[in-house]
Motif scaffolding. Structure first.
Motif, short mmCIF file in Angstrom:
data_model
loop_
_atom_site.label_atom_id
_atom_site.label_comp_id
_atom_site.label_asym_id
_atom_site.label_seq_id
_atom_site.Cartn_x
_atom_site.Cartn_y
_atom_site.Cartn_z
N PHE A 86 5.92 -2.97 12.11
CA PHE A 86 5.81 -1.55 12.40
C PHE A 86 7.21 -0.93 12.50
O PHE A 86 8.20 -1.63 12.71
N ALA A 87 7.25 0.38 12.38
CA ALA A 87 8.54 1.09 12.28
C ALA A 87 9.41 0.93 13.51
O ALA A 87 10.63 0.99 13.43
N ASP A 88 8.79 0.72 14.68
CA ASP A 88 9.58 0.60 15.90
C ASP A 88 10.08 -0.82 16.14
O ASP A 88 10.73 -1.10 17.15
N GLY A 89 9.77 -1.73 15.23
CA GLY A 89 10.26 -3.11 15.33
C GLY A 89 9.23 -4.11 15.81
O GLY A 89 9.44 -5.32 15.66
N HIS A 90 8.11 -3.68 16.39
CA HIS A 90 7.12 -4.65 16.81
C HIS A 90 6.26 -5.07 15.62
O HIS A 90 6.24 -4.40 14.57
N THR A 91 5.57 -6.18 15.75
CA THR A 91 4.75 -6.70 14.67
C THR A 91 3.36 -7.07 15.19
O THR A 91 3.16 -7.28 16.38
N ARG A 92 2.44 -7.15 14.27
CA ARG A 92 1.13 -7.76 14.50
C ARG A 92 0.97 -8.88 13.48
O ARG A 92 1.45 -8.76 12.34
N GLN A 93 0.31 -9.96 13.87
CA GLN A 93 0.16 -11.09 12.96
C GLN A 93 -1.31 -11.46 12.83
O GLN A 93 -2.02 -11.61 13.83
N LEU A 94 -1.74 -11.59 11.59
CA LEU A 94 -3.10 -12.03 11.32
C LEU A 94 -3.17 -13.56 11.40
O LEU A 94 -2.17 -14.24 11.20
N PRO A 95 -4.35 -14.09 11.68
CA PRO A 95 -4.49 -15.55 11.62
C PRO A 95 -4.54 -16.03 10.17
O PRO A 95 -4.70 -15.24 9.24
N GLY A 216 -18.07 5.35 4.06
CA GLY A 216 -16.78 5.99 3.85
C GLY A 216 -15.63 5.00 3.97
O GLY A 216 -15.80 3.88 4.45
N VAL A 217 -14.45 5.44 3.55
CA VAL A 217 -13.24 4.63 3.61
C VAL A 217 -12.18 5.40 4.38
O VAL A 217 -11.94 6.59 4.10
N HIS A 218 -11.55 4.74 5.33
CA HIS A 218 -10.49 5.37 6.12
C HIS A 218 -9.13 4.83 5.70
O HIS A 218 -8.95 3.61 5.58
N THR A 219 -8.19 5.73 5.49
CA THR A 219 -6.82 5.32 5.19
C THR A 219 -5.85 6.03 6.12
O THR A 219 -6.04 7.19 6.47
N CYS A 220 -4.83 5.30 6.54
CA CYS A 220 -3.80 5.85 7.41
C CYS A 220 -2.54 4.99 7.27
O CYS A 220 -2.59 3.93 6.65
N PRO A 221 -1.41 5.42 7.83
CA PRO A 221 -0.19 4.62 7.76
C PRO A 221 -0.09 3.61 8.90
O PRO A 221 0.99 3.15 9.24
N GLY A 222 -1.22 3.25 9.49
CA GLY A 222 -1.23 2.38 10.65
C GLY A 222 -1.00 3.18 11.90
O GLY A 222 -0.43 4.26 11.88
N GLY A 223 -1.45 2.65 13.02
CA GLY A 223 -1.24 3.32 14.29
C GLY A 223 -1.38 2.33 15.42
O GLY A 223 -2.49 1.90 15.72
N ASP A 224 -0.26 1.92 16.00
CA ASP A 224 -0.30 0.91 17.06
C ASP A 224 0.92 1.09 17.95
O ASP A 224 2.05 1.16 17.45
N GLN A 225 0.69 1.19 19.25
CA GLN A 225 1.79 1.35 20.21
C GLN A 225 2.70 2.53 19.83
O GLN A 225 3.92 2.45 19.87
N ASP A 226 2.05 3.61 19.43
CA ASP A 226 2.75 4.84 19.04
C ASP A 226 3.72 4.63 17.89
O ASP A 226 4.78 5.28 17.81
N SER A 227 3.40 3.72 16.98
CA SER A 227 4.22 3.49 15.80
C SER A 227 3.32 3.30 14.59
O SER A 227 2.10 3.17 14.72
N VAL A 228 3.93 3.29 13.41
CA VAL A 228 3.20 3.16 12.15
C VAL A 228 3.85 2.09 11.28
O VAL A 228 5.00 1.71 11.50
N HIS A 229 3.12 1.64 10.25
CA HIS A 229 3.71 0.63 9.38
C HIS A 229 4.03 1.13 7.98
O HIS A 229 4.75 0.46 7.23
N SER A 230 3.51 2.30 7.59
CA SER A 230 3.75 2.70 6.20
C SER A 230 3.79 4.21 6.01
O SER A 230 3.43 4.70 4.93
N LEU A 231 4.25 4.95 7.01
CA LEU A 231 4.36 6.40 6.86
C LEU A 231 5.39 6.77 5.79
O LEU A 231 5.31 7.84 5.20
#
Length: 352
Positions: A86-95, A216-231
């Protein structure tokens, strides 16, 4: 003039549920005790959702560990899967899947059934896209379980997830496709995005044209901990491929964009006449609550590009797609939903 308005999905969990999740992980409470806390959070969420006047509600994903990983219970997994920065430096990891076969441990209709017990308004059900789940299969493969067999099992499972939600009484089903925009960051050529579209269409093609009106299909730039991954990825790379998806509704994050008119012009160019476009009019990662008048003006701007009879509104993203995201309070989330409902009504009155 009627303009439909819908939420995207998640609502921040109350403090008592977050504490309970921590206690359960530490072995301090039983699964039964946690389930009671989840039901209490669900009842409160539905009560507050309906009080906003929202014509369609969700369960707020109070019982989901995250919007992405809910189906994975019981699979053979390792924790070192794909990393999402994410843009603020934090990450999420999938299994990472370590053995086959792939199968759904939990279907979304499990959450839907619990919500319908308490709801007096139509309930929308969010599900995760096959393309997102495809990322758990390792690049170097799995002995005795080919990628081709994994994809076949994945398509079966994702289609069943949607089918069960529709049969279970969902007003509509929303496929979360946040990895669409992210894919262009990982592969600017668009090859990965096209493979995602093809995979998701393999699922959508299991449904009739009439059924797809409720999908329907939802698209966004990600949204987690007030940050985004692809804005920083331009929508012009995503939207032409997005509208190739065989879905009836598209939920497109817009309130957080720097140049919404550019996005709206691209939507107008590439969307199909039979596709309904829900534009984001509230930004969940912005702590400021929009006014109803701001929402109204965003809707009216969208109506300059999209015929009002094809137009709807939504929030840009869910407010807490991962259970541990506490960056937005429940009060702010519901205030933004209230602004969306009220502002959409004002816009509909202006367009009448």
């Amino acid at each position: 003039m009627h303009i439909p308005t819908e939420p995207i999905g998640s609502i921040p969990r109350p403090a008592f549920l977050l504490e309970g999740l921590g206690d359960f992980a530490a072995g301090k409470i039983t699964a039964e005790a946690l389930a009671k806390l989840e039901e209490s959070a669900l009842v409160d969420t539905i009560t507050r959702f309906e009080a906003t006047g929202s014509p369609v509600i969700t369960d707020g994903e109070q019982g989901k560990p995250s919007f992405a990983t809910y189906p994975l219970a019981g699979l053979d997994l390792a924790p070192d899967g794909a990393v999402i920065p994410f843009a603020d430096g934090h990450t999420r990891q999938l299994p990472r899947l370590t053995a086959g076969p792939f199968r759904y441990g939990i279907y979304a209709d499990t959450y839907l059934a619990k919500a319908l017990v308490h709801a007096s308004k139509p309930v929308k059900q969010a599900v995760i896209a096959a393309s997102a789940l495809s990322l758990i299969y390792p690049a170097d493969g799995i002995d005795g379980y080919s990628r081709e067999q994994f994809v076949a099992d994945l398509v079966d499972g994702t289609a069943a997830d949607i089918r069960r939600a529709l049969d279970g009484g969902a007003d509509s089903v929303q496929i979360d496709f946040t990895e669409g925009r992210l894919s262009l960051k990982l592969d600017p050529s668009g090859g990965l995005l096209q493979s995602f579209v093809d995979l998701n269409n393999a699922v959508l093609d299991r449904f009739s044209a009439e059924e797809r009106k409720k999908i329907g299909v939802h698209t966004c730039p990600g949204g987690d901990q007030d940050s985004v991954h692809s804005l920083d990825v331009d929508y012009s790379g995503l939207l032409p491929a997005l509208f190739q998806l065989h879905a009836g509704n598209f939920y497109i994050a817009l309130a957080g964009e720097d140049d919404p008119r550019k996005v709206l012009a691209t939507i107008a160019e590439y969307s199909q006449p039979e596709q309904r476009i829900f534009v984001g009019v509230t930004n969940p990662i912005d702590p400021r609550v929009e006014t109803a008048e701001e929402v109204r003006d965003r809707v009216l701007q969208a109506a300059e590009y999209i015929s009002p009879d094809r137009l709807g509104t939504c929030d840009d993203c869910g407010f807490s797609p991962f259970a541990d995201d506490t960056s937005t309070s429940r009060d702010i989330a519901f205030a933004k939903i209230q602004a969306r409902v009220d502002g959409t009504r004002l816009a509909a009155e202006s367009l009448t």
